[in-house]
Design a protein around this motif. Structure first.
Motif, short mmCIF file in Angstrom:
data_model
loop_
_atom_site.label_atom_id
_atom_site.label_comp_id
_atom_site.label_asym_id
_atom_site.label_seq_id
_atom_site.Cartn_x
_atom_site.Cartn_y
_atom_site.Cartn_z
N GLU A 171 0.83 -1.21 0.00
CA GLU A 171 0.00 0.00 0.00
C GLU A 171 0.87 1.25 0.00
O GLU A 171 1.99 1.24 0.50
CB GLU A 171 -0.88 0.05 1.26
CG GLU A 171 -1.91 -1.03 1.35
CD GLU A 171 -3.23 -0.64 0.72
OE1 GLU A 171 -3.37 0.49 0.23
OE2 GLU A 171 -4.13 -1.49 0.73
N ASP A 172 0.33 2.34 -0.53
CA ASP A 172 0.92 3.65 -0.29
C ASP A 172 0.47 4.06 1.11
O ASP A 172 -0.73 3.99 1.41
CB ASP A 172 0.43 4.67 -1.31
CG ASP A 172 1.00 4.44 -2.70
OD1 ASP A 172 2.11 3.90 -2.80
OD2 ASP A 172 0.33 4.82 -3.67
N VAL A 173 1.40 4.47 1.94
CA VAL A 173 1.08 4.80 3.33
C VAL A 173 1.57 6.21 3.64
O VAL A 173 2.72 6.56 3.35
CB VAL A 173 1.75 3.80 4.32
CG1 VAL A 173 1.46 4.19 5.76
CG2 VAL A 173 1.27 2.39 4.03
N VAL A 174 0.67 7.02 4.21
CA VAL A 174 1.01 8.37 4.65
C VAL A 174 0.95 8.39 6.17
O VAL A 174 -0.08 8.01 6.75
CB VAL A 174 0.03 9.42 4.07
CG1 VAL A 174 0.40 10.81 4.56
CG2 VAL A 174 0.02 9.37 2.55
N VAL A 175 2.03 8.81 6.80
CA VAL A 175 2.07 8.93 8.26
C VAL A 175 2.05 10.41 8.60
O VAL A 175 2.95 11.16 8.22
CB VAL A 175 3.32 8.24 8.85
CG1 VAL A 175 3.33 8.37 10.37
CG2 VAL A 175 3.37 6.78 8.44
N ILE A 176 0.98 10.82 9.31
CA ILE A 176 0.78 12.24 9.64
C ILE A 176 0.99 12.44 11.13
O ILE A 176 0.45 11.69 11.95
CB ILE A 176 -0.64 12.70 9.26
CG1 ILE A 176 -0.90 12.44 7.78
CG2 ILE A 176 -0.84 14.17 9.61
CD1 ILE A 176 -2.32 12.72 7.34
N GLY A 177 1.77 13.45 11.47
CA GLY A 177 1.96 13.75 12.89
C GLY A 177 2.72 15.03 13.12
O GLY A 177 3.63 15.37 12.38
N ASN A 178 2.29 15.75 14.15
CA ASN A 178 3.02 16.94 14.59
C ASN A 178 4.13 16.51 15.53
O ASN A 178 4.00 15.52 16.24
CB ASN A 178 2.07 17.90 15.31
CG ASN A 178 1.05 18.49 14.39
OD1 ASN A 178 1.37 18.89 13.28
ND2 ASN A 178 -0.20 18.53 14.83
#
Length: 99
Positions: free
Chosen positions: A48-55
């Motif tokens: 899968e294409d995976v996007v990890v989002i986080g501040n």
């Protein structure tokens, strides 16, 4: 495509997932009694294409983000994309007060 998000960015992750028609992956972020972090991703991410989002406001956020990226990488995603709406410590390269 799957999205992983730290708690600090779950609202943004939900909006992005809704707009592009993908899911937000489930994971567990646990702290041991000595305050170390353990991350386990419950959603399969292979291929899968995976996007990890986080501040990364705090030191703890940075470590949580790194562990989440590492856990995602272990599942052999097709692509792993890091998205940081706020990158803490970004201005530390500037010297404001010598010493």
């Amino acid at each position: 495509m799957k999205i992983l998000s730290l708690p600090s960015s779950i609202g943004l992750a939900s909006k992005i997932a809704k707009n592009i028609g993908c899911g937000v992956a489930d994971y567990k972020l646990t702290r041991f009694p000595d305050n170390e972090i353990y991350t386990k991703i419950d959603t399969p991410l292979d291929g899968e294409d995976v996007v990890v989002i986080g501040n990364t406001n705090t030191d703890s956020d940075i470590m949580s983000y790194l562990f989440l990226l590492d856990a995602a990488k272990e599942q052999n995603p097709k692509r792993l994309i890091a998205l940081m709406p706020y990158f803490g410590y970004a201005r530390q390269h500037r010297v404001y007060n010598r010493g």
